[in-house]
Design a protein around this motif. Sequence first.
Motif, mmCIF file in Angstrom:
data_model
loop_
_atom_site.group_PDB
_atom_site.id
_atom_site.type_symbol
_atom_site.label_atom_id
_atom_site.label_comp_id
_atom_site.label_asym_id
_atom_site.label_seq_id
_atom_site.Cartn_x
_atom_site.Cartn_y
_atom_site.Cartn_z
ATOM 1 N N VAL A 27 2.737 9.886 0.219
ATOM 2 C CA VAL A 27 1.484 9.236 -0.161
ATOM 3 C C VAL A 27 1.629 7.750 0.156
ATOM 4 O O VAL A 27 2.605 7.120 -0.242
ATOM 5 C CB VAL A 27 1.202 9.440 -1.660
ATOM 6 C CG1 VAL A 27 -0.029 8.643 -2.082
ATOM 7 C CG2 VAL A 27 1.011 10.915 -1.963
ATOM 8 N N GLY B 250 -2.170 3.189 0.802
ATOM 9 C CA GLY B 250 -3.587 3.068 1.147
ATOM 10 C C GLY B 250 -4.404 4.285 0.751
ATOM 11 O O GLY B 250 -5.424 4.563 1.374
ATOM 12 N N ASP C 214 0.713 10.363 4.653
ATOM 13 C CA ASP C 214 1.389 10.042 5.902
ATOM 14 C C ASP C 214 2.335 11.184 6.256
ATOM 15 O O ASP C 214 3.105 11.645 5.409
ATOM 16 C CB ASP C 214 2.193 8.739 5.687
ATOM 17 C CG ASP C 214 2.624 8.079 6.980
ATOM 18 O OD1 ASP C 214 2.463 8.708 8.042
ATOM 19 O OD2 ASP C 214 3.133 6.948 6.909
ATOM 20 N N ALA D 175 -4.119 4.143 11.167
ATOM 21 C CA ALA D 175 -3.103 3.432 10.377
ATOM 22 C C ALA D 175 -2.325 2.457 11.246
ATOM 23 O O ALA D 175 -1.492 1.706 10.762
ATOM 24 C CB ALA D 175 -2.147 4.439 9.741
ATOM 25 N N HIS E 285 1.965 -12.601 2.631
ATOM 26 C CA HIS E 285 1.438 -13.733 1.903
ATOM 27 C C HIS E 285 0.549 -13.127 0.831
ATOM 28 O O HIS E 285 -0.217 -12.225 1.107
ATOM 29 C CB HIS E 285 0.591 -14.510 2.908
ATOM 30 C CG HIS E 285 0.271 -15.896 2.483
ATOM 31 N ND1 HIS E 285 0.951 -16.978 2.956
ATOM 32 C CD2 HIS E 285 -0.660 -16.375 1.634
ATOM 33 C CE1 HIS E 285 0.453 -18.078 2.419
ATOM 34 N NE2 HIS E 285 -0.521 -17.737 1.608
ATOM 35 N N ARG F 110 -5.071 -12.643 10.506
ATOM 36 C CA ARG F 110 -5.757 -11.891 9.453
ATOM 37 C C ARG F 110 -6.971 -12.678 8.959
ATOM 38 O O ARG F 110 -7.057 -13.884 9.127
ATOM 39 C CB ARG F 110 -4.817 -11.650 8.250
ATOM 40 C CG ARG F 110 -3.859 -10.485 8.348
ATOM 41 C CD ARG F 110 -4.461 -9.099 8.262
ATOM 42 N NE ARG F 110 -4.853 -8.590 6.961
ATOM 43 C CZ ARG F 110 -4.065 -7.953 6.113
ATOM 44 N NH1 ARG F 110 -2.777 -7.814 6.364
ATOM 45 N NH2 ARG F 110 -4.544 -7.453 4.995
HETATM 46 C C1 SRM Z 1 2.647 3.714 5.384
HETATM 47 C C2 SRM Z 1 2.558 2.398 4.595
HETATM 48 C C3 SRM Z 1 3.607 2.282 3.487
HETATM 49 C C4 SRM Z 1 3.541 3.430 2.525
HETATM 50 O O1 SRM Z 1 4.321 4.346 2.720
HETATM 51 O O2 SRM Z 1 2.712 3.358 1.627
HETATM 52 C C5 SRM Z 1 2.744 1.185 5.462
HETATM 53 C C6 SRM Z 1 3.571 1.185 6.516
HETATM 54 C C7 SRM Z 1 3.707 0.169 7.405
HETATM 55 N N1 SRM Z 1 3.197 -1.065 7.246
HETATM 56 FE FE1 SRM Z 1 2.145 -1.629 5.643
HETATM 57 N N2 SRM Z 1 1.984 0.149 5.053
HETATM 58 C C8 SRM Z 1 1.155 0.596 4.094
HETATM 59 C C9 SRM Z 1 0.399 -0.166 3.264
HETATM 60 C C10 SRM Z 1 0.443 -1.543 3.200
HETATM 61 C C11 SRM Z 1 -0.158 -2.340 2.163
HETATM 62 C C12 SRM Z 1 -0.889 -1.795 0.923
HETATM 63 C C13 SRM Z 1 -2.355 -1.575 1.154
HETATM 64 O O3 SRM Z 1 -2.850 -1.419 2.283
HETATM 65 O O4 SRM Z 1 -3.041 -1.550 0.119
HETATM 66 C C14 SRM Z 1 0.117 -3.650 2.480
HETATM 67 C C15 SRM Z 1 -0.270 -4.943 1.715
HETATM 68 C C16 SRM Z 1 -1.715 -5.254 1.787
HETATM 69 C C17 SRM Z 1 -2.105 -6.165 2.924
HETATM 70 O O5 SRM Z 1 -2.046 -5.725 4.100
HETATM 71 O O6 SRM Z 1 -2.478 -7.315 2.684
HETATM 72 C C18 SRM Z 1 0.863 -3.623 3.718
HETATM 73 C C19 SRM Z 1 1.296 -4.733 4.407
HETATM 74 C C20 SRM Z 1 1.893 -4.697 5.655
HETATM 75 C C21 SRM Z 1 2.174 -5.848 6.463
HETATM 76 C C22 SRM Z 1 1.868 -7.309 6.093
HETATM 77 C C23 SRM Z 1 0.519 -7.662 6.641
HETATM 78 C C24 SRM Z 1 0.126 -9.088 6.430
HETATM 79 O O7 SRM Z 1 -0.696 -9.559 7.250
HETATM 80 O O8 SRM Z 1 0.569 -9.765 5.501
HETATM 81 C C25 SRM Z 1 2.729 -5.371 7.688
HETATM 82 C C26 SRM Z 1 3.214 -6.170 8.898
HETATM 83 C C27 SRM Z 1 2.138 -6.430 9.914
HETATM 84 O O9 SRM Z 1 1.057 -5.837 9.928
HETATM 85 O O10 SRM Z 1 2.405 -7.296 10.773
HETATM 86 C C28 SRM Z 1 2.771 -3.959 7.563
HETATM 87 C C29 SRM Z 1 3.251 -2.921 8.539
HETATM 88 C C30 SRM Z 1 3.490 -1.774 8.344
HETATM 89 C C31 SRM Z 1 4.098 -0.900 9.436
HETATM 90 C C32 SRM Z 1 3.003 -0.657 10.430
HETATM 91 C C33 SRM Z 1 5.331 -1.517 10.056
HETATM 92 C C34 SRM Z 1 5.433 -1.281 11.523
HETATM 93 O O11 SRM Z 1 4.969 -2.158 12.278
HETATM 94 O O12 SRM Z 1 5.951 -0.233 11.916
HETATM 95 C C35 SRM Z 1 4.500 0.363 8.697
HETATM 96 C C36 SRM Z 1 4.141 1.598 9.503
HETATM 97 C C37 SRM Z 1 4.779 2.830 8.974
HETATM 98 C C38 SRM Z 1 4.069 4.053 9.474
HETATM 99 O O13 SRM Z 1 4.336 4.477 10.585
HETATM 100 O O14 SRM Z 1 3.235 4.648 8.761
HETATM 101 N N3 SRM Z 1 2.267 -3.592 6.348
HETATM 102 N N4 SRM Z 1 1.050 -2.331 4.110
HETATM 103 C C39 SRM Z 1 1.166 2.101 4.006
HETATM 104 C C40 SRM Z 1 0.044 2.701 4.859
HETATM 105 C C41 SRM Z 1 -1.304 2.486 4.293
HETATM 106 C C42 SRM Z 1 -2.294 3.362 4.981
HETATM 107 O O15 SRM Z 1 -2.635 4.389 4.393
HETATM 108 O O16 SRM Z 1 -2.721 3.026 6.088
#
Ligand code: SRM
Lengths: 111, 819
Positions: free
Chosen positions: B602, B605, B609, B635, B718, B754
Amino acid sequence: MTRWIEIGALDQIPRLGARVVRTASGNIAVFRTEDDEVFALDDRCPHKGGPLSQGIVHNKRVTCPLHNFVIELANGEAVAPDEGCAHSYPAKVENGTVWLSVREAVTASVD
Amino acid sequence: MLEKVSRQKLVVIGNGMAGIRTVETLLERAPDLYDITVFGSEPYGNYNRILLSPVLSGEKSVDDIMLNTEQWYDDNGITLRKGETIVMIDRRTCEVVTATGARVAYDRLLIATGSNPIMLPLPGKDLPGVIGFRDIQDVERMVEASTSHPNAVVIGGGLLGLEAANGLMKRGMNVTVVHLLDCLMERQLDPVASGMLRKSLEERGMVFKMPAQTQAILGEDRVTGVRFADGVELPADLVVMAVGIRPNIELAQKAGIHCERGIVVSDTMQTYDGRIYAVGECVQHRRQTYGLVAPLFDQAKVCANQLAMKGFASYSGSVVSTKLKVTGIDLFSAGDFAPGADKEEVVMQDAARGVYKRIVLRDKKIVGAVLYGDTVDGPWYFQHLRDGTDISQMRERLVFGAANLGDGGHAGQNSVAAMGDEAEICGCNGVCKGTIVKAIAEKKLFTIDDVRAHTKASSSCGSCTGLVEQVLAFTLGGDYSTAPKVKPMCKCTDHSHDDARRVIVEQQLKTIPDVMKFMDWKTANGCHSCRPALNYYLLATWPGEYRDDQQSRYINERVHANIQKDGTYSVVPRMWGGVTTPNELRAIADVADKFKIPTVKVTGGQRIDLLGVKKEDLPAVWADLNDAGMVSGHAYAKGLRTVKTCVGSEWCRFGTQDSTGLGIKIERFMWGSWAPAKVKMAVSGCPRNCAESTCKDVGVICVDSGYEIHFAGAAGLHIKGTEFLAKVATEEETLELIAALTQLYREQGWYLERMYKWCDRVGLDAIRKQVVDDLTNRKALYDRFVYSQQFSQSDPWAERAQRGVDRNEFAPMAELELA
Ligand code: SRM
Ligand SMILES: Cc1cc2nc3c(=O)[nH]c(=O)nc-3n(C[C@H](O)[C@H](O)[C@H](O)COP(=O)(O)OP(=O)(O)OC[C@H]3O[C@@H](n4cnc5c(N)ncnc54)[C@H](O)[C@@H]3O)c2cc1C
Ligand code: SF4
Ligand code: FES
């Protein structure tokens, strides 16, 4: 002894892109540049094994999709200041067909 | 040699910093366009005039400050005529005339004659031992005097005067600085900082006579003293006049080119004679003349672009910052800090530590800054000053600098200067301060890009960029202020993201190669950083018309799944508003079984996954998910990710509106749209805010009377709470406002910026005006969003699973069997 093996038509590889050739000892990435040169490297980044075939190709280089190492297609060397080298194989294009030279390979099945 | 004959002739008068920077840039853009001849009065190649101060003080040698050797001119086919002065420009025949009467023809002429020190018209000003401080020869004369004579008087307590005085003092002379006013460096400092500066220079042995007016220079065959208006006389064997500079416009004036204080140029750096360009200290642009290199380099860039016949760059003036190059004294000043009714000031003074900071604000923006004692934040304030950042959000903490503004993980650290060598600066790559400082010193690094390449610091998530910049600034000292004004997109170009976006629209450019060609990209096909950016800009500018370039997409967006560390992929189907059904869950379970997917998780978001899918299985996995009605959750996308919701009025005893339903509507309306960076949204049913709307790019909070719309939040690298945008009454209006806001961001944002960063850059008020106050504009933005959606709402998974798009991508080209 080097033997050239036909692996398929050039237009099966996108310009500034790559395809993989599968072997029992791992994938080989075959890249095509903008002006239709081809290069072949082990599909393993010298950094942490990232699949180079999935990277963005620019000029005669590819950027690894995992942590952005930039690799020279001609010899597999990481561009300074990064260090490391991916194994490279001779590759060429003749009449629109791509050939690869892999020492131990005996048969190829092309699709 | 035919082609050589047909080349145009470019003649450059002045072998100094601005002229040669123009030539260097021109050679990068159009190496074969001109035969170039450079005339320089001085008998050297081109050198870094700024560093004459450390040469005078003995910290550097003349060899250290050479920028271009004579070999460089040879290698680039430039004829250097050093030691030759031009005495006339003949505009009728298009020729320049040298002091010995030789004539050289030009097609284009570049005047870069710099300026001359002002020599006060005092009795005795022509005596040997009375000099200005401008070139190598002046420094040589000063050094010579210091070996044989004890007393020096420097007239002028500005930047140049103090650097001269400090150098002569280091060479063992007794130095008295004479200044007309009672405030040193009055153009850069306010009285408080000026007093602190005077005190610490006095502690080092410098003597001041101020306010004081010089009346005569005394002596028979060499200077022996100086007399002041109050009758006092001081002994002097050397008098350095550093009271100011005067643009060197004599040649231009004689040739009938319009001059005022300087040679008047337009925004394209052309004089009133269209064949004649001018750059550097000799020019006057929009009533302004400059005496520092950063603006001259901006001018050089524009001028080179024009000379290369590209003609799209224009110069609109510069804001300058100053650092005093006296080792051990930290002083920074920028912008306009004169008091005024429309200005406010934030002042911090810590006399015990010798620290003083004064930040001048107007309209919520920084317009000036004076820092003394602790200047590490100088570049940071300056950046905000130039960017016109709205600082209302950080006002209370502003004076404490960048390090105190809560950059994820770095909060609480005071300044890099106070950190130990082992302090970790870059958390992603584990790089500590000592490593960065060492690399800067040993490998002679000057830019943040250099530091990234050599140490990996700030090369990943980038949240430590500010800290790395501080390390650079304080390790390099004065040299850092010469950094360019606009940040280039990447190493492949000098142009900024804004330039690229503007040129694409203005020139109607429709492919990546066209943009690169028009804007003189330095590399053949760009790199992994500029190509995806340009691809996005073209896509956002020409919806329905531009064909997405798959090879310029990061792998995740090319194959519509997220690459994992072992080269497998993760698959995240959309779960509209976080709501699912037993059928969907069954399909997910079946897919996981069928393809032996190792991890089902889970996400943060509100969806599921599937991690560890083999690339060749992706189309089949998607086909099964499609069959159960599921589509890509994007995603991986720089585009709409998730719309989180809470249960809302349908179930919750506190719910005021149907937050779940609204979230689903928003997601169904907005999915598929590409954006500069990822976009996350949420809808909460009441102010208890269970969907965490106040840390999203766009968040809605339902209240009894309607919908509060918030935006520009984030909770990743941030942490930033959202800004309130507006309150509206209906779901329809909510959708319209959110779409218009997103469209504005799509049209203005820089790639990977962003929403909260975009908002910081362009300002909250500017955004409100366009989407809240101006309803016609809001509607137009909304219409453009809707128009572009018709081309982007096609499920990429179905295209690949069912319609065979990109089939090659997922299959190997051949299989080899090895013996
Ligand atoms: C899968 C997940 C973690 C989890 O197991 O829960 C996840 C996984 C990843 N996140 Fe995330 N993020 C996930 C929710 C979040 C959240 C929570 C939310 O969305 O409520 C956050 C903080 C909220 C925000 O974005 O402000 C979050 C903030 C980040 C960041 C920091 C972004 C920023 O601008 O500050 C990155 C890095 C980036 O994008 O450069 C990142 C990047 C990543 C990457 C894409 C890293 C990468 O480049 O490979 C991861 C991909 C894994 C994959 O293949 O799925 N992830 N990430 C979540 C997927 C959500 C979804 O359903 O799509
Ligand atoms: C000691 C010192 C310290 C400084 N410190 C700083 C600093 O810390 N930061 C900063 O930003 N700026 C500093 N400056 C200012 C900076 O050096 C100048 O702004 C910059 O060099 C101006 O560039 P330019 O090309 O316009 O003029 P110049 O570099 O002066 O070049 C003009 C050249 O044209 C030649 N010339 C003039 N007339 C003719 C002719 N008729 N024929 C042939 N050749 C001719 C001159 O000999 C000269 O070599 C400093 C300057 C000095 C002197
Ligand atoms: S999922 Fe997000 S937080 Fe977790 S390791 Fe990956 S990028 Fe970091
Ligand atoms: S695995 Fe290629 S850069 Fe890390």
